[in-house]
Design a protein around this motif. Sequence first.
Motif, mmCIF file in Angstrom:
data_model
loop_
_atom_site.group_PDB
_atom_site.id
_atom_site.type_symbol
_atom_site.label_atom_id
_atom_site.label_comp_id
_atom_site.label_asym_id
_atom_site.label_seq_id
_atom_site.Cartn_x
_atom_site.Cartn_y
_atom_site.Cartn_z
ATOM 1 N N GLN A 3 31.170 -14.638 0.048
ATOM 2 C CA GLN A 3 32.533 -14.824 0.502
ATOM 3 C C GLN A 3 32.705 -14.063 1.807
ATOM 4 O O GLN A 3 32.230 -12.941 1.928
ATOM 5 C CB GLN A 3 33.539 -14.306 -0.526
ATOM 6 N N VAL A 4 33.368 -14.698 2.750
ATOM 7 C CA VAL A 4 33.617 -14.022 4.021
ATOM 8 C C VAL A 4 35.106 -14.004 4.291
ATOM 9 O O VAL A 4 35.821 -14.957 3.967
ATOM 10 C CB VAL A 4 32.874 -14.698 5.195
ATOM 11 N N LYS A 5 35.563 -12.921 4.837
ATOM 12 C CA LYS A 5 36.967 -12.794 5.203
ATOM 13 C C LYS A 5 37.059 -12.894 6.717
ATOM 14 O O LYS A 5 36.533 -12.043 7.437
ATOM 15 C CB LYS A 5 37.539 -11.469 4.723
ATOM 16 N N VAL A 6 37.687 -13.947 7.171
ATOM 17 C CA VAL A 6 37.827 -14.158 8.600
ATOM 18 C C VAL A 6 38.844 -13.159 9.136
ATOM 19 O O VAL A 6 39.870 -12.901 8.519
ATOM 20 C CB VAL A 6 38.288 -15.600 8.900
ATOM 21 N N LYS A 7 38.519 -12.593 10.286
ATOM 22 C CA LYS A 7 39.385 -11.594 10.882
ATOM 23 C C LYS A 7 40.799 -12.146 11.068
ATOM 24 O O LYS A 7 41.008 -13.219 11.602
ATOM 25 C CB LYS A 7 38.824 -11.147 12.237
ATOM 26 N N GLY A 8 41.777 -11.387 10.593
ATOM 27 C CA GLY A 8 43.166 -11.791 10.716
ATOM 28 C C GLY A 8 43.666 -12.606 9.542
ATOM 29 O O GLY A 8 44.842 -12.957 9.481
ATOM 30 N N LYS A 9 42.800 -12.929 8.569
ATOM 31 C CA LYS A 9 43.185 -13.709 7.399
ATOM 32 C C LYS A 9 43.016 -12.863 6.139
ATOM 33 O O LYS A 9 42.093 -12.051 6.036
ATOM 34 C CB LYS A 9 42.335 -14.982 7.283
ATOM 35 N N SER A 10 43.912 -13.051 5.184
ATOM 36 C CA SER A 10 43.875 -12.235 3.971
ATOM 37 C C SER A 10 42.955 -12.806 2.905
ATOM 38 O O SER A 10 42.380 -12.062 2.105
ATOM 39 C CB SER A 10 45.292 -12.100 3.392
ATOM 40 N N LYS A 11 42.794 -14.124 2.874
ATOM 41 C CA LYS A 11 41.980 -14.756 1.843
ATOM 42 C C LYS A 11 40.533 -14.918 2.292
ATOM 43 O O LYS A 11 40.280 -15.300 3.432
ATOM 44 C CB LYS A 11 42.560 -16.124 1.460
#
Length: 441
Positions: free
Chosen positions: A353-361
């Motif tokens: 799972q990766v969390k894209v910068k600026g996104k919470s999910k």
Amino acid sequence: ERGGEGEQLIVTGSHSTITNSLLPTTNNEQLKTNLFKILIVDDEPINLQVLINYLSLENYDVMPVSNGIEALDLIDQGYRPDLILLDVMMPKMTGYEVCQKIRQNFPTHELPIVMLTAKNQGNDVVEGLTVGANDYLAKPISRNELIARIKTHIRLCNLNLAYGRFVPHQFIDLLNKQSIIDVRLGDNIEQEMSILFSDIRDFTALSERMKPEENFKFINAYLSRMEPVIIQNNGFIDKYIGDGIMALFSGSADDAVKAGIAMQQRIEDYNQHRIKSGYRPLKIGIGINTGSLMLGTIGGKNRMDGTVISDAVNLASRLERLTKDYEVSQLISHHTLARLQNPTEYSIRFIDQVKVKGKSKAVAVFELFDGDKTKVKGGKLATKQVFEEAVFLYHQQAFVEAKQRFEDVLRVNPSDRVAQIYLERTRTADGFNHTPLEVVR
């Protein structure tokens, strides 16, 4: 003029001798491959012969047919002329009907049609142009005018095709425009699409060994092999970014995934050639995401460009970069996976799972390995269930159990780089405080 029958063609200008054969003769058939092709549709043999004689003298490759049905059959079989000279009054099918049929597949800017007819009333001209003709010439026709108009229409068509190499026609079609001249600054449309990014691994190191002209030859040799498989899978290239490619697919997500697989297979074929020539084989990384995006034009009064703007585009780009971290060939997001018509047709395994910068999910990331070499693919298929159990345990912070599973994977498939990376994580303190990897680029 007699209804349903041919019209007498009278061409003014210098005299042309009528030969016995309808087909122009040449002692150099190979020369024809470099000539502009003109399809003549007319049911009067004399008309055909006069036009053949004049056009052959101008070095056009002429294909004559006697009715509209023959013309349509010829085009359906793959014949692609550069221009069509079309009579109007013919038996079986009028020129108007033929033109309408052709326009269902070929717009005016791709295949010019010039109507030649004795019907010279204003409403006749309007009808011809309405059904899709580019031009309408009433008989008698000046030879010089005919040749000039043919040259003009072919030149305009080729100019439009040249524009298409810089601004894809698919881009213009998505904006609901007929041609490049209809596009205005700020035109835009929102649509769900699949976005594919690809990049050559270690390109900088490769390019440093080459002269500038060698760099261009190398990049073009590579890109010319990638472009066809994207087009064959219903996509189009939005832009080249050095050695990188950004492609868009407005159809199903399967089109993008199949294009990615085909690109990997094409690079394997290319590598065989490179190895025989004494060059290093290439590796590429591909990232695919699916989502809503804005497609449109940006810029100023004198210079504008087509572009796409969306978080979905940014994620696709970041997935491509993530292939470097995991040393895999192709990654797709869960958004793309969810839109595949039948995911079980593909060889896919969950990676992280990766969390894209600026996104919470966090975004679930999957490896698609159908394009891997047979041995590599077989090893991943044989350990897929155990591998995904290990990744699940890892994310549950059951690191001891995860470590054992990853070791089981590597006993069967010791070259699995993702399993090696996870195993290393379980052996470090950082592994016990794992959170989804944030893609900061």
